[in-house]
Design a protein around this motif. Structure first.
Motif, short mmCIF file in Angstrom:
data_model
loop_
_atom_site.label_atom_id
_atom_site.label_comp_id
_atom_site.label_asym_id
_atom_site.label_seq_id
_atom_site.Cartn_x
_atom_site.Cartn_y
_atom_site.Cartn_z
N PRO A 73 0.80 -1.23 0.00
CA PRO A 73 0.00 0.00 0.00
C PRO A 73 0.84 1.28 0.00
N GLY A 74 2.04 1.21 0.54
CA GLY A 74 2.89 2.39 0.62
C GLY A 74 3.44 2.86 -0.70
N ARG A 75 3.27 2.06 -1.76
CA ARG A 75 3.71 2.49 -3.09
C ARG A 75 2.57 2.46 -4.11
N LEU A 90 -10.45 -2.32 -1.94
CA LEU A 90 -9.53 -1.90 -0.88
C LEU A 90 -10.10 -2.16 0.51
N ALA A 91 -11.36 -2.54 0.60
CA ALA A 91 -12.01 -2.73 1.90
C ALA A 91 -11.30 -3.73 2.80
N PRO A 92 -10.70 -4.82 2.29
CA PRO A 92 -10.03 -5.77 3.19
C PRO A 92 -8.79 -5.22 3.87
N ASP A 97 -4.90 1.83 8.20
CA ASP A 97 -3.69 2.56 7.82
C ASP A 97 -3.30 2.28 6.37
N ASP A 98 -3.39 1.03 5.95
CA ASP A 98 -3.04 0.68 4.58
C ASP A 98 -4.03 1.30 3.58
N ARG A 99 -5.30 1.27 3.93
CA ARG A 99 -6.31 1.87 3.05
C ARG A 99 -6.09 3.38 2.95
N ALA A 100 -5.74 4.00 4.07
CA ALA A 100 -5.48 5.44 4.06
C ALA A 100 -4.27 5.78 3.19
N GLY A 136 -2.34 8.91 1.46
CA GLY A 136 -1.02 9.06 2.06
C GLY A 136 0.12 8.84 1.09
N THR A 137 0.02 7.82 0.24
CA THR A 137 1.08 7.55 -0.73
C THR A 137 1.23 8.71 -1.69
#
Length: 294
Positions: free
Chosen positions: A230-232, A259-261, A265-268, A273-274
């Motif tokens: 998720p960070g990229r 993206l619901a699963p 933080d990863d969804r954000a 955020g990315t």
């Protein structure tokens, strides 16, 4: 949570030439302005947007910058410069960098008749200028085949932040062999930590653009999450092209389900955020966008 649509366009054929536009692109073969998409953004809870170039000319970039100046929701602009003319590119960059909205550059690589244009030495000089200026580069493809150049670009320009638009156009609706071929190419790109990707423009690869289903898109989003994390990855609504694929609301709802699963933080990260970190979006512009959304 600040939600950033990291891939949106505006254009006006009366202000700049868009050679790829034409009757075949109806109903978006006309001026497409930010005011037209604002209701869909607000309904989706999108706080801010990144405008991405759609014309290989200065006039198209100037139109995006004028739109950003008029609408606080537009927090960033991915501009155009002539990457294959370093003198002109340097001068244009100097002018563009005076505007805090300018965060990156894109050129319509997929419209160039030379499939290897991006690897030319004169283009490399232009990409080096971007790296020196701290600006990102959006890499756009029309088919997955062009992903073969991404690892080479990343190796040649290790300081250049690179983002692959639309996950490199995976074969949505295609067969297992096509998916495997796309995955090999996107995986090679993902092995370079400076390479990011956009979960955007994931439409049917065969037949009408609106023939896709959420289940057809799912394996490509899952692969991207596995390969990039998720960070990229960053969300992009691809308006107004998304109007040809069922509309902004349909694409937003589909990506929301996919993206619901993820944990919050990863969804954000994917939803904002990315993009904020990758494009180094000005914090004051993000604050202004949040204020406008209230």
């Amino acid at each position: 949570m600040t939600v950033i649509d990291a891939h949106q366009h505006v254009w006006d054929p009366a202000r700049a030439p868009y050679d790829w536009l034409g009757p075949a692109m109806a109903p978006i073969d006309r001026a497409m302005g930010f005011a037209e998409v604002r209701p869909a953004l607000r309904a989706a809870g999108v706080t801010a947007t990144v405008l991405v170039q759609a014309a290989d000319n200065d006039a198209g970039t100037d139109h995006m910058l004028a739109t950003a100046a008029a609408h606080p929701e537009v927090v960033a602009v991915v501009a155009w410069i002539p990457l294959d003319a370093s003198g002109l590119a340097r001068a244009r960059l100097a002018a563009l960098r005076r505007d805090p909205h300018v965060v990156g550059v894109r050129t319509l690589v997929h419209e160039n008749p030379d499939p290897d244009w991006i690897l030319r030495s004169d283009v490399g000089q232009g990409l080096a200028l971007l790296a020196q200026a701290g600006l990102a580069f959006d890499y756009v493809t029309s088919t997955p085949a062009a992903l073969v150049h991404v690892p080479e670009l990343a190796a040649r320009h290790p300081q250049l932040r690179l983002v692959v638009d639309h996950l490199g156009k995976p074969p949505v609706g295609g067969g297992a062999e096509e998916r495997a071929a796309w995955r090999r190419l996107i995986a090679a790109a993902a092995r370079h930590p400076g390479v990011h990707a956009k979960v955007s423009g994931l439409y049917s690869a065969c037949g009408p653009l609106d023939a896709w289903t959420t289940d057809q898109v799912r394996p490509f989003v899952e692969d991207a999450l596995e390969l990039f994390g998720p960070g990229r990855l960053m969300y992009g609504g691809d308006w107004p092209v998304s109007l040809l694929a069922g509309g902004y609301e349909r694409t937003w709802e589909a990506y929301g389900k996919l993206l619901a699963p993820l944990d919050p933080d990863d969804r954000a990260a994917v939803l904002g955020g990315t993009a904020a970190g990758f494009y180094r979006i000005d914090a004051a512009l993000l604050d202004a966008a949040s204020d406008a959304a209230v």
